[in-house]
Scaffold this motif. Structure first.
Motif, short mmCIF file in Angstrom:
data_model
loop_
_atom_site.label_atom_id
_atom_site.label_comp_id
_atom_site.label_asym_id
_atom_site.label_seq_id
_atom_site.Cartn_x
_atom_site.Cartn_y
_atom_site.Cartn_z
N VAL A 225 23.47 -10.59 20.95
CA VAL A 225 22.91 -9.92 22.13
C VAL A 225 21.58 -9.25 21.78
CG1 VAL A 225 23.29 -8.16 23.90
CG2 VAL A 225 25.20 -9.57 23.11
N ASP A 226 21.59 -8.41 20.73
CA ASP A 226 20.39 -7.63 20.40
C ASP A 226 19.31 -8.48 19.74
OD1 ASP A 226 21.76 -5.53 21.40
OD2 ASP A 226 22.27 -4.62 19.47
N ILE A 227 19.67 -9.20 18.69
CA ILE A 227 18.66 -9.89 17.90
C ILE A 227 18.28 -11.25 18.51
CG2 ILE A 227 18.11 -10.88 15.64
CD1 ILE A 227 19.78 -8.68 14.37
N GLU A 228 19.25 -12.15 18.62
CA GLU A 228 18.93 -13.49 19.12
C GLU A 228 18.73 -13.52 20.64
OE1 GLU A 228 18.38 -16.05 17.19
OE2 GLU A 228 19.09 -15.20 15.29
N GLN A 229 19.34 -12.58 21.32
CA GLN A 229 19.29 -12.50 22.79
C GLN A 229 19.72 -13.82 23.45
OE1 GLN A 229 15.41 -10.90 23.76
NE2 GLN A 229 16.09 -8.87 23.11
N TRP A 230 20.76 -14.42 22.87
CA TRP A 230 21.30 -15.65 23.43
C TRP A 230 22.09 -15.37 24.71
CZ3 TRP A 230 23.30 -17.48 18.06
CH2 TRP A 230 22.32 -18.26 17.44
N ILE A 231 22.83 -14.27 24.70
CA ILE A 231 23.61 -13.91 25.89
C ILE A 231 23.37 -12.44 26.20
CG2 ILE A 231 25.42 -15.65 25.53
CD1 ILE A 231 27.17 -13.53 24.33
N THR A 232 23.65 -12.06 27.46
CA THR A 232 23.46 -10.66 27.84
C THR A 232 24.69 -9.85 27.44
OG1 THR A 232 24.53 -11.00 29.98
CG2 THR A 232 22.15 -11.40 29.87
N ALA A 233 24.52 -8.53 27.47
CA ALA A 233 25.63 -7.63 27.16
C ALA A 233 26.79 -7.89 28.11
CB ALA A 233 25.18 -6.17 27.27
N ARG A 234 26.45 -8.18 29.37
CA ARG A 234 27.46 -8.45 30.38
C ARG A 234 28.29 -9.68 30.03
NH1 ARG A 234 27.39 -6.02 35.12
NH2 ARG A 234 29.46 -5.53 35.79
#
Lengths: 186, 178
Positions: free
Chosen positions: B36-45
């Protein structure tokens, strides 16, 4: 570990496939025990029990670790591979189907809100597992310290997990060493 | 989806497999950080939703990684993520299993248990806090977490699915009647 008969791989597969399919929220190791020791008599209680501690202590999920241990005793590496594949194949397909359904449900009003509630309930159950895991540590000062330190390191300070394990693991085992006992062999 | 992504999925998850003491719950915090934070592949949701799905479906909690792989890179992602989370730890269990059953009841078994259990417990709470932060938009989810935990300690025999349905139902009701 003397085997009275060679358990066919197909039977190992069938047994662990069913266990995997109906696995909800833990308690699986006792189910594996019932199926392999009590019902099918594939191995003795004495052969099974060390696997419980092993599955718990080693990295990974205790139920699949236990499946590997049992498979290994029954049929070596082929047995281990069969047991873990069997245990995961049903849930793998079901989970992917659910994830696929999830994508198509996303646009429904209220679905996301509902999912937060499901997640919250799941977090609550996870927390209960944590409470149970923490209970035996309470009377032990060094174990408490390790528990709190690992929580802070990974959960609060967001240190990467692998270095934390490499540092804390040996320290924790060393702290536990003087208190550790050898159990009388059965 | 490309080979680079698949390799990255593997190199993120495989080390976590070896470090997952205490089971799947120890990897939620690092997974959240990585995907979520680094790769930002998926959202927190999405992360939270996949967690909920993995807990609502049969199978061990670490099938969560399979779902993340699926979400990021489709079927190939799911397969690679599954191999990454199960293969390394399984090889360790297999390797140690030989020695372990031959030396049953030895002192070092007990030392490992006593030493690694509190570590696993601490990591589990790290996972709980990570997930709770993602879920805590408003009072209701926090209340559900607390109540479910308390009820579960009090009455351990209640089936998990009942909690999951009630939690989802409550939040839906709050949405529908707000």
């Amino acid at each position: 570990m003397d085997q009275t008969r060679r358990v066919p791989l197909s039977e190992i597969y069938r047994t662990f496939f069913v266990i995997g399919l109906f696995s909800f929220g833990g308690g699986l190791v006792s189910w594996i025990y019932r199926d392999t020791v009590d019902v099918r008599k594939w191995m003795s209680r004495e052969d099974f029990l060390p696997g419980v501690a092993l599955a718990q202590v080693m990295p990974g999920v205790s139920s699949t670790n236990c499946a590997i241990y049992v498979g290994q005793i029954l049929r070596g590496w082929l047995g281990a591979l069969t047991a873990i594949t069997a245990m995961l194949s049903g849930p793998f397909v079901i989970s992917l189907a659910a994830a696929w359904a999830y994508k198509s449900l996303l646009h429904i009003p209220g679905f996301q809100e509902t999912m937060v509630g499901v997640a919250a309930a799941a977090i609550g159950m996870l927390m209960r597992t944590g409470v149970e895991a923490a209970r035996p540590q309470i009377r032990d000062l060094s174990a408490m310290a390790v528990m709190i330190a690992s929580f802070l390191a990974v959960g609060v300070f967001r240190f990467p997990l692998v270095p934390v394990i490499c540092v804390m693991g040996p320290i924790s085992v060393a702290l536990a060493w003087p208190k550790a006992k050898a159990e009388a062999a059965e | 989806m490309n080979a680079e992504t698949l390799i990255r999925i593997f190199t993120i998850i495989a080390p976590l497999s070896l470090a997952s003491f205490g089971g799947a719950s120890s990897i939620y915090a690092p997974m959240q950080h990585e995907v979520v934070d680094i790769e930002q592949w998926i959202t927190a949701r999405e992360f939270l939703d996949l967690f909920a799905i993995s807990r609502a479906m049969p199978g061990p909690g670490s099938l969560f990684c399979t779902l993340v792989g699926w979400q990021v890179a489709g079927f190939a992602g799911a397969v690679i993520a599954s191999i990454a989370i199960y293969l390394p730890s399984s090889i360790v269990v297999y390797g140690v299993g030989h020695v372990w059953s031959r030396h049953r009841g030895k002192r070092w078994h007990n030392a490992l248990e006593r030493g690694l259990n509190p570590l696993g417990a601490g990591l589990l709470f790290a996972g709980v806090v990570t997930l709770a932060k993602l879920a805590s938009d408003g009072f209701l989810p926090i209340a559900i977490i607390g109540v479910v935990c308390a009820l579960n300690v009090w009455k351990p025999k209640i089936h998990p699915v009942i909690f999951l349905i009630s939690g989802g139902g409550l939040c839906y009701a709050a949405y529908a009647f707000a």
